[in-house]
Design a protein around this motif. Sequence first.
Motif, PDB file in Angstrom:
ATOM      1  N   LEU A 173      -4.109  32.478  10.727  1.00 30.97           N
ATOM      2  CA  LEU A 173      -4.920  31.291  10.971  1.00 30.97           C
ATOM      3  C   LEU A 173      -5.213  30.570   9.655  1.00 30.97           C
ATOM      4  CD1 LEU A 173      -6.331  29.639  13.133  1.00 30.97           C
ATOM      5  CD2 LEU A 173      -8.339  31.111  12.880  1.00 30.97           C
ATOM      6  N   LEU A 174      -5.509  31.330   8.608  1.00 27.79           N
ATOM      7  CA  LEU A 174      -5.741  30.722   7.294  1.00 27.79           C
ATOM      8  C   LEU A 174      -4.506  29.946   6.840  1.00 27.79           C
ATOM      9  CD1 LEU A 174      -7.355  30.341   4.648  1.00 27.79           C
ATOM     10  CD2 LEU A 174      -6.361  32.501   3.859  1.00 27.79           C
ATOM     11  N   ASN A 175      -3.338  30.542   6.979  1.00 26.81           N
ATOM     12  CA  ASN A 175      -2.104  29.868   6.575  1.00 26.81           C
ATOM     13  C   ASN A 175      -1.905  28.566   7.345  1.00 26.81           C
ATOM     14  OD1 ASN A 175      -1.598  31.996   4.828  1.00 26.81           O
ATOM     15  ND2 ASN A 175      -0.195  33.042   6.232  1.00 26.81           N
ATOM     16  N   THR A 176      -2.213  28.606   8.638  1.00 22.03           N
ATOM     17  CA  THR A 176      -2.069  27.399   9.461  1.00 22.03           C
ATOM     18  C   THR A 176      -3.022  26.307   8.993  1.00 22.03           C
ATOM     19  OG1 THR A 176      -1.380  28.683  11.389  1.00 22.03           O
ATOM     20  CG2 THR A 176      -2.229  26.470  11.808  1.00 22.03           C
ATOM     21  N   VAL A 177      -4.261  26.702   8.716  1.00 22.06           N
ATOM     22  CA  VAL A 177      -5.256  25.727   8.240  1.00 22.06           C
ATOM     23  C   VAL A 177      -4.798  25.093   6.933  1.00 22.06           C
ATOM     24  CG1 VAL A 177      -7.602  25.468   7.349  1.00 22.06           C
ATOM     25  CG2 VAL A 177      -7.212  26.806   9.425  1.00 22.06           C
ATOM     26  N   LEU A 178      -4.376  25.914   5.988  1.00 16.34           N
ATOM     27  CA  LEU A 178      -3.966  25.395   4.677  1.00 16.34           C
ATOM     28  C   LEU A 178      -2.736  24.490   4.793  1.00 16.34           C
ATOM     29  CD1 LEU A 178      -4.461  28.567   2.436  1.00 16.34           C
ATOM     30  CD2 LEU A 178      -5.994  26.595   2.699  1.00 16.34           C
ATOM     31  N   ASN A 179      -1.822  24.855   5.666  1.00 22.42           N
ATOM     32  CA  ASN A 179      -0.613  24.047   5.841  1.00 22.42           C
ATOM     33  C   ASN A 179      -0.897  22.719   6.531  1.00 22.42           C
ATOM     34  OD1 ASN A 179       1.107  25.907   4.613  1.00 22.42           O
ATOM     35  ND2 ASN A 179       1.507  26.996   6.521  1.00 22.42           N
ATOM     36  N   ASN A 198     -11.783  32.514  20.075  1.00 19.53           N
ATOM     37  CA  ASN A 198     -10.407  32.448  20.578  1.00 19.53           C
ATOM     38  C   ASN A 198      -9.575  31.386  19.860  1.00 19.53           C
ATOM     39  OD1 ASN A 198     -10.416  34.527  22.513  1.00 19.53           O
ATOM     40  ND2 ASN A 198     -11.372  33.203  24.041  1.00 19.53           N
ATOM     41  N   ILE A 199      -9.797  31.250  18.557  1.00 16.11           N
ATOM     42  CA  ILE A 199      -9.053  30.271  17.783  1.00 16.11           C
ATOM     43  C   ILE A 199      -7.740  30.894  17.311  1.00 16.11           C
ATOM     44  CG2 ILE A 199      -9.094  28.703  15.823  1.00 16.11           C
ATOM     45  CD1 ILE A 199     -11.126  28.111  18.066  1.00 16.11           C
ATOM     46  N   THR A 200      -6.657  30.179  17.516  1.00 11.08           N
ATOM     47  CA  THR A 200      -5.318  30.645  17.147  1.00 11.08           C
ATOM     48  C   THR A 200      -4.597  29.529  16.403  1.00 11.08           C
ATOM     49  OG1 THR A 200      -4.155  29.815  19.098  1.00 11.08           O
ATOM     50  CG2 THR A 200      -5.279  31.951  19.316  1.00 11.08           C
ATOM     51  N   PRO A 201      -3.476  29.856  15.749  1.00  9.16           N
ATOM     52  CA  PRO A 201      -2.681  28.796  15.117  1.00  9.16           C
ATOM     53  C   PRO A 201      -2.231  27.716  16.099  1.00  9.16           C
ATOM     54  CG  PRO A 201      -2.025  30.925  14.245  1.00  9.16           C
ATOM     55  CD  PRO A 201      -2.959  31.210  15.389  1.00  9.16           C
ATOM     56  N   ASP A 202      -2.122  28.056  17.367  1.00 16.92           N
ATOM     57  CA  ASP A 202      -1.642  27.094  18.353  1.00 16.92           C
ATOM     58  C   ASP A 202      -2.700  26.109  18.830  1.00 16.92           C
ATOM     59  OD1 ASP A 202       0.920  28.193  18.325  1.00 16.92           O
ATOM     60  OD2 ASP A 202       0.419  29.665  19.882  1.00 16.92           O
ATOM     61  N   ASN A 203      -3.981  26.460  18.694  1.00 17.06           N
ATOM     62  CA  ASN A 203      -5.014  25.561  19.217  1.00 17.06           C
ATOM     63  C   ASN A 203      -5.971  25.021  18.157  1.00 17.06           C
ATOM     64  OD1 ASN A 203      -6.891  27.622  18.689  1.00 17.06           O
ATOM     65  ND2 ASN A 203      -7.007  28.299  20.827  1.00 17.06           N
ATOM     66  N   ALA A 212      -5.279  22.887  15.470  1.00 15.87           N
ATOM     67  CA  ALA A 212      -4.948  21.636  14.778  1.00 15.87           C
ATOM     68  C   ALA A 212      -6.009  20.552  14.973  1.00 15.87           C
ATOM     69  CB  ALA A 212      -3.578  21.128  15.232  1.00 15.87           C
ATOM     70  N   ALA A 213      -6.403  20.313  16.211  1.00 13.67           N
ATOM     71  CA  ALA A 213      -7.375  19.253  16.472  1.00 13.67           C
ATOM     72  C   ALA A 213      -8.725  19.572  15.832  1.00 13.67           C
ATOM     73  CB  ALA A 213      -7.538  19.054  17.976  1.00 13.67           C
ATOM     74  N   LEU A 214      -9.055  20.866  15.778  1.00 13.98           N
ATOM     75  CA  LEU A 214     -10.315  21.258  15.144  1.00 13.98           C
ATOM     76  C   LEU A 214     -10.281  20.992  13.641  1.00 13.98           C
ATOM     77  CD1 LEU A 214     -10.846  24.663  17.010  1.00 13.98           C
ATOM     78  CD2 LEU A 214     -11.970  22.476  17.490  1.00 13.98           C
ATOM     79  N   ILE A 215      -9.140  21.261  13.022  1.00 17.11           N
ATOM     80  CA  ILE A 215      -8.999  20.970  11.593  1.00 17.11           C
ATOM     81  C   ILE A 215      -9.110  19.468  11.367  1.00 17.11           C
ATOM     82  CG2 ILE A 215      -7.536  21.195   9.560  1.00 17.11           C
ATOM     83  CD1 ILE A 215      -6.098  23.506  11.026  1.00 17.11           C
ATOM     84  N   ASP A 216      -8.459  18.690  12.223  1.00 23.61           N
ATOM     85  CA  ASP A 216      -8.532  17.235  12.087  1.00 23.61           C
ATOM     86  C   ASP A 216      -9.977  16.750  12.093  1.00 23.61           C
ATOM     87  OD1 ASP A 216      -5.799  17.022  11.979  1.00 23.61           O
ATOM     88  OD2 ASP A 216      -5.558  16.495  14.101  1.00 23.61           O
ATOM     89  N   GLY A 217     -10.777  17.351  12.947  1.00 14.49           N
ATOM     90  CA  GLY A 217     -12.173  16.952  13.023  1.00 14.49           C
ATOM     91  C   GLY A 217     -12.938  17.214  11.740  1.00 14.49           C
ATOM     92  N   THR A 218     -12.512  18.224  10.987  1.00 14.51           N
ATOM     93  CA  THR A 218     -13.214  18.536   9.735  1.00 14.51           C
ATOM     94  C   THR A 218     -12.743  17.655   8.577  1.00 14.51           C
ATOM     95  OG1 THR A 218     -11.644  20.248   8.951  1.00 14.51           O
ATOM     96  CG2 THR A 218     -13.397  20.943  10.465  1.00 14.51           C
ATOM     97  N   ILE A 219     -11.505  17.187   8.600  1.00 23.71           N
ATOM     98  CA  ILE A 219     -10.966  16.496   7.419  1.00 23.71           C
ATOM     99  C   ILE A 219     -10.972  14.975   7.521  1.00 23.71           C
ATOM    100  CG2 ILE A 219      -9.540  18.471   6.791  1.00 23.71           C
ATOM    101  CD1 ILE A 219      -7.102  17.045   7.923  1.00 23.71           C
TER     102      ILE A 219
END
Length: 288
Positions: free
Chosen positions: A75-81, A35-40, A42-49
């Motif tokens: 979702l890919l676009n959101t991650v890259l941005n 259930n991962i979406t562009p809206d939820n 961000a925090a998960l990406i932060d944890g990886t970077i």
Amino acid sequence: MKKLLFQFDTDTHPSTFDTVVAYDGGADHVIGLGNITPDNVAALIDGTIFTRAPKDKKNTAIFIGGSNMLAGQQLLNTVLNHFFPGFQVSVMLDSNGSNTTAAAVVAKLVSKGNIAKKKAVVLAGTGPVGQRAAAMLALEGAEVSITSRLLANAERVCYAMKERFNVDLTPVQASDYDSRAIAIENANIVLCTGATGVELLRQEHWLNNPHIELMADANATPPLGIGGSSVMDKGQCYNDKVIWGAIGFGTLKLALHRACIAKLFTDNKQVLDAEIIFELAKQMNKNN
């Protein structure tokens, strides 16, 4: 240091298929999240970077999956941005196996020669695999049509592929055996990407067609999409038509998927989407 793959799935439950292949591709641990979406995300990406030193970031990667291709692309676009210089990890998009499956089957088709100006029809092509395969065929110079039971669905996909790949695809309504037979009357290449267990063509619809040269079927569950063919076909010839079944090109698909996972961990700047995955598929097919 452990190679960690975060599996961001747009569906409720992360794909078990993708999890298995991720381990086989070299990940030490796969963290599946649904259930991962562009809206939820961000925090998960932060944890990886933000968690590993620059030299160690290559040991963290993101895999985007799920059954919805559009949701995966968003979702890919959101991650890259969300990435910024010095803070990024490698990421791969393969919603419902779309990129790896499409790349593998089209790599098999183009291995038989130049397909520029050939007429290609992707039957039931509005799903993730059909969309990406149609775009890849068009990028190779084929004149590609996508069929759907509803014309509006085919039109929507053609528009989306134009937006994403700048390719022109033709939408065709084909809701039954007769209309699908008409759709492939002048085709040189026929690819079936329909739902599992749904026959799209009977043998009498294609066997004696004088124009068809190449065929492939992404359905591995009987009845097959191409009636009269075999799921194990590996370039078998039927009345001068070369055919691949889902298992026939599936060996390349799985090898490609594993190779892509391994590539994610070579550095922290890989972005594996259709174009790069397709080029890798063609190279792997040539070398085998």
